[in-house]
Design an enzyme around this catalytic site. Sequence first.
Site, short mmCIF file in Angstrom:
data_model
loop_
_atom_site.label_atom_id
_atom_site.label_comp_id
_atom_site.label_asym_id
_atom_site.label_seq_id
_atom_site.Cartn_x
_atom_site.Cartn_y
_atom_site.Cartn_z
N HIS A 41 65.82 -38.63 19.44
CA HIS A 41 66.07 -39.89 18.54
C HIS A 41 67.49 -40.59 19.08
CE1 HIS A 41 63.27 -37.54 16.29
NE2 HIS A 41 62.66 -38.66 15.95
N SER B 241 59.18 -42.20 13.79
CA SER B 241 60.64 -42.30 13.44
C SER B 241 61.62 -43.05 14.11
CB SER B 241 60.94 -40.56 13.65
OG SER B 241 60.50 -40.45 14.98
N ASP C 134 69.14 -33.69 18.75
CA ASP C 134 67.71 -33.24 19.09
C ASP C 134 67.26 -33.68 20.54
OD1 ASP C 134 67.12 -36.06 18.87
OD2 ASP C 134 65.62 -35.61 16.99
N GLY D 263 57.22 -38.62 12.25
CA GLY D 263 56.16 -37.85 12.46
C GLY D 263 54.67 -38.69 12.58
N ASN E 109 54.59 -39.80 19.22
CA ASN E 109 54.06 -38.08 18.78
C ASN E 109 52.83 -37.74 19.24
OD1 ASN E 109 56.37 -37.57 16.97
ND2 ASN E 109 55.65 -39.37 15.51
#
Length: 226
Positions: free
Chosen positions: A200, A44, A197, A81, A109
């Site tokens: 990011h 991402s 979040d 992801g 991830n």
Amino acid sequence: MIHLRLPAFRYAAARAFRNAALTLICTISPLLAEPLTLVALGDSLTAGYGLPEGQGLVPQLEGWLKAKGAEVAVINAGVSGDTTAGGLSRLDWSLTPEVDALMVTLGGNDMLRGLPPETARANLAAILEAAKAKGLPVLLIGMQAPGNYGAEYKTAFDAIYPDLATAFGATLYPSFFQGLAGGSLDPAALRPFLQDDGIHPNAEGVARIVADLGPAVQAFLAAPRP
């Protein structure tokens, strides 16, 4: 009046040389005009998660490079992801014949899911091995694990990137986030450059990352190749 006449074969030789030179120039010029193609393989962070079109890592990086005079097309091969295993599974169809270089930004991830560092290491090694087999130079973007998995996990995970860069002769960019807030890991310093979040980067954060990453990519692309 005396007229000097050069032998006809000299004119023929000169004409042949000129024609050969023109042919060579016409053959090489289109190749020189073609931009380099850099594939950005990642998750991402590469894909531009949560950002408007044109504000993600790939378009901002390509714009930065072109503003500096680099003829390069940066291909977005980021999938939100994705783990190192996911990146490896789609590597073959990402490395099409026109690709000149590869930038790898994977592992975040794996770390967030607490996957074994040795698994991430093996997957990244396979990616580097495949790129090496195709004769492609690689810019490997490092990641660092937080301390919540324990010191042993962090030590093992953080060592993956410098170890593999040395083993495969890849160019290492030590940390994806190093340009975000002057290298600070203080949450208060990072907050203005992250999305809600807290993971990011926002558009301004990406711009800061690119300002630090851009020169490294520029030097990587300009480096002489074997």
